[in-house]
Design an enzyme around this catalytic site. Structure first.
Site, PDB file in Angstrom:
ATOM      1  N   LYS A 251     -12.405  -1.568   7.761  1.00  0.00           N
ATOM      2  CA  LYS A 251     -11.788  -2.651   8.511  1.00  0.00           C
ATOM      3  C   LYS A 251     -12.225  -2.569   9.982  1.00  0.00           C
ATOM      4  O   LYS A 251     -13.105  -3.297  10.417  1.00  0.00           O
ATOM      5  CB  LYS A 251     -10.283  -2.652   8.309  1.00  0.00           C
ATOM      6  CG  LYS A 251      -9.938  -3.031   6.859  1.00  0.00           C
ATOM      7  CD  LYS A 251      -8.559  -2.591   6.435  1.00  0.00           C
ATOM      8  CE  LYS A 251      -8.415  -2.352   4.963  1.00  0.00           C
ATOM      9  NZ  LYS A 251      -8.292  -3.520   4.123  1.00  0.00           N
TER      10      LYS A 251
ATOM     11  N   TRP B  93       0.808  -1.217   0.000  1.00  0.00           N
ATOM     12  CA  TRP B  93       0.000   0.000   0.000  1.00  0.00           C
ATOM     13  C   TRP B  93       0.836   1.259   0.000  1.00  0.00           C
ATOM     14  O   TRP B  93       0.563   2.197  -0.761  1.00  0.00           O
ATOM     15  CB  TRP B  93      -0.999  -0.020   1.166  1.00  0.00           C
ATOM     16  CG  TRP B  93      -2.030  -1.070   0.946  1.00  0.00           C
ATOM     17  CD1 TRP B  93      -2.138  -2.261   1.596  1.00  0.00           C
ATOM     18  CD2 TRP B  93      -3.063  -1.069  -0.051  1.00  0.00           C
ATOM     19  NE1 TRP B  93      -3.177  -2.993   1.072  1.00  0.00           N
ATOM     20  CE2 TRP B  93      -3.760  -2.291   0.065  1.00  0.00           C
ATOM     21  CE3 TRP B  93      -3.465  -0.166  -1.029  1.00  0.00           C
ATOM     22  CZ2 TRP B  93      -4.835  -2.634  -0.757  1.00  0.00           C
ATOM     23  CZ3 TRP B  93      -4.542  -0.498  -1.849  1.00  0.00           C
ATOM     24  CH2 TRP B  93      -5.207  -1.706  -1.703  1.00  0.00           C
TER      25      TRP B  93
ATOM     26  N   ASP C 125      -1.157   6.494   6.937  1.00  0.00           N
ATOM     27  CA  ASP C 125      -2.306   5.703   6.479  1.00  0.00           C
ATOM     28  C   ASP C 125      -2.562   4.641   7.547  1.00  0.00           C
ATOM     29  O   ASP C 125      -1.746   3.739   7.750  1.00  0.00           O
ATOM     30  CB  ASP C 125      -1.965   5.045   5.136  1.00  0.00           C
ATOM     31  CG  ASP C 125      -3.071   4.103   4.649  1.00  0.00           C
ATOM     32  OD1 ASP C 125      -4.080   3.920   5.358  1.00  0.00           O
ATOM     33  OD2 ASP C 125      -2.914   3.543   3.540  1.00  0.00           O
TER      34      ASP C 125
END
Lengths: 392, 392
Positions: free
Chosen positions: A223, A115, A199
């Protein structure tokens, strides 16, 4: 047909939410607060929905200990969207502070998995043809045993920050690779007054994070914090700037309205119609976490769930092979392999029979991945652990 | 406490959805298709969710008669987001066809209300410092009786298209002002081979639209097509272009990943985690419309609901004063005023007592607005009509 109690969903995200949260959400979808209308059917500017939105933000601030220096924005586009918006907005802020036409700067990326690697790629795209360049201050693959896997985070003295970056970017937990910063990012390694961007899409609300040390902290909700379609953004207030004025100074990319932090902040995240139902679900999730001990409690649970699971892996005499060095192992995404594909299949079948679902690793890396987000109770995790102990 | 049957929700959007759609959605939120997991808790790449997404797109294509020349994208950011993405992507396509460094073009906006006006404003912002300019081919305010209201759409021979615009943009129904194109945009007025862009956020699926005449047709889902958080985009396939290659030619703005049509198309709208639950609700809504006669039937219902209501207004001896000329009156948003604020308040109170909710006009224009989206049945509309007949 299985009901929710027959199944444990170890999906890497979108992932499982507490049943009570979803039950309340389902009720609100049809009839919110006895209005005779659902929460997604009323005006986002109605006093009823404003109350939902304000409570969601306020509970989120409480959970994250957001200081007064920072603002919370409810946005869309997920983590991937934030890859772009962070660059666009922070460069606008940088430009206003460095209005000279020959000003140049760099963006430092700490690449510890798929990511952050994608985020760095998007930063490179967006800064093409501008006065900004991207510095990959760390590519952790170069520090791995095989030279190509994301399997550890080397100490910060091995990273290469640039002189005076507009920001330093990291991903606190890498979902695909199962790599997480040990306790926190090494704040002390940063040059003074550096804008730090995190992040936290996949470990938000699973441990404390010091927001005050950050320029921006963001995460997709799907999530630990709700369902897909909502992005939670915490931004330091001095970075909410007039992006038009910045763009007119030259040397940076233009900011589309839907990406503009200040526009969202000035309109209390109602510049456009927000993803109302996703906001409602996040609000209910925050309330649930607050009522069950807050982030401190979920942090302890995460520690317990993941360390028990890693113990089984480490004590399996090589049956389960961990992919990540002990000090960088994720509490959220436990990744490992079995000796061969055949055995992996057998493992997944066995798990499936017991209702333990979605344990397959990410298609890009294979193997097994058990995600232990906040929605997974300790009892849920124990079911997997027991199965793994008995699996031979 | 009222239940859904006690209330009619005339909100301008987000707006009411059929109860059966929401009931099925609520069930799927907790346990989708007997998986023991909710539709928003599984991987967006799972076969189960792919089936949801594919059926949603396929039913949408059926309802909209989308030809093979066009692709459907499921995006985020709403209509406001699309103001930016349309400009960015269509300029990239234009640039690849006009790679000369001195190429210039214009974007033509048909401004018939608040939303098309905002869209034109965003186009102006995004094209600052580029080789592109914005031409407001029509500002309908200049053709109104008071010279400042959006209250009619003058015939196309009074508009001023530019020579060879990269596209012509219009909003098929203006929610705030209650202005809608009569039957359709005047396609015959367009110069040959013009890319036509339509914002159909607020009248999508309420009448047939000839997609083949358009380069892009888009709409936020939250009025006739679902809940907020999903944007439906139909784009002609030749406009799905490599925006990086286009940007490198110079003269146009860069396209952030989350705005990139081709990237979404290449990944079947799963480049990033899509707003799964919003997609599910739209899918259920499409199914519902298909099972109840499709767009043809809803078009007839819309005609009947709105003409009955306008009749009451026109026959009220001046008690209800319409704001829009007859030929440009919206079937979706019926706007009118009462003689004074006092009477308006009384009207709203009376309506409220009967469970007729959310009839207040948009804060920027005041008055009354009754929105008659697909979720409002003819019986619902009749309740308002009866109340208005008896109100004095």
């Amino acid at each position: 047909m299985p009901n929710r109690n027959d199944v444990v969903n170890f999906a890497a995200g979108p992932s499982t939410l507490p049943t009570v949260v979803l039950e309340k959400a389902a009720q609100g979808l049809l009839n919110y607060n006895g209005l005779g209308m659902g929460v997604a059917e009323i005006s986002h500017r109605s006093k009823e929905f404003k109350a939902v939105s304000e409570k969601t933000v306020s509970d989120f601030k409480t959970l994250m200990d957001v200081p007064d220096t920072h603002e919370v924005l409810l946005m869309q586009g997920g983590g991937m969207g934030a890859f772009s918006t962070v660059v666009l907005n922070l460069l606008a802020a940088w430009k206003l502070q460095n209005p000279e036409s020959n000003a140049k700067t760099t963006l430092d990326y700490i690449v510890t998995g798929s990511w952050s690697n994608k985020a760095a790629g998007e930063a490179k795209r967006l800064t093409q043809g501008t006065d900004v360049s991207v510095n990959v201050a760390l590519d952790a693959r170069n520090h791995s045993q095989d030279g190509k896997s994301f399997s550890n985070i080397p100490p910060a003295n091995e990273w290469k920050y640039s002189e005076n970056p507009a920001f330093v970017y990291y991903c606190d937990n890498e979902t695909v690779n199962g790599v997480e910063f040990d306790k926190s990012f090494p704040y002390d390694s940063l040059p003074p007054n550096t804008n730090l961007v995190a992040d936290v899409s996949s470990n938000i609300l699973s441990r404390k994070i010091d927001v005050s040390k950050h320029a921006v902290v963001y995460g997709g909700a799907q999530k630990n914090a709700g369902i897909a379609g909502l992005t939670l953004v915490i931004v330091r207030k001095d970075l909410l700037v007039d992006t038009d004025a910045a763009f007119n100074l030259g040397g940076i990319p233009q900011v589309p309205h839907l990406c503009d932090y200040k526009r969202h902040a000035d309109n209390e995240s109602m510049y456009n119609t927000p993803p109302m139902f996703a906001i409602y679900v996040s609000g209910l999730t925050f309330e649930h976490i607050l009522n069950h001990g807050g982030v401190d409690e979920y942090s302890k649970r995460s520690d317990r769930k993941s360390s028990k699971l890693y113990q089984v892996i480490d004590n399996s005499n090589g049956l389960y092979k961990p992919k990540v060095s002990p000090e960088s192992r994720s509490r959220m995404n436990v990744v490992f392999t079995l000796p061969d594909e055949e055995t992996e299949k057998r493992y997944l079948n066995e798990a499936d029979k017991l209702g333990l679902k979605n344990l397959k690793g990410h298609r890009s890396v294979g193997g097994i991945r058990a995600s232990l987000y906040n929605g997974i109770t300790e009892e849920d995790a124990d079911k997997l652990i027991e199965m793994m102990k008995s699996f031979k």
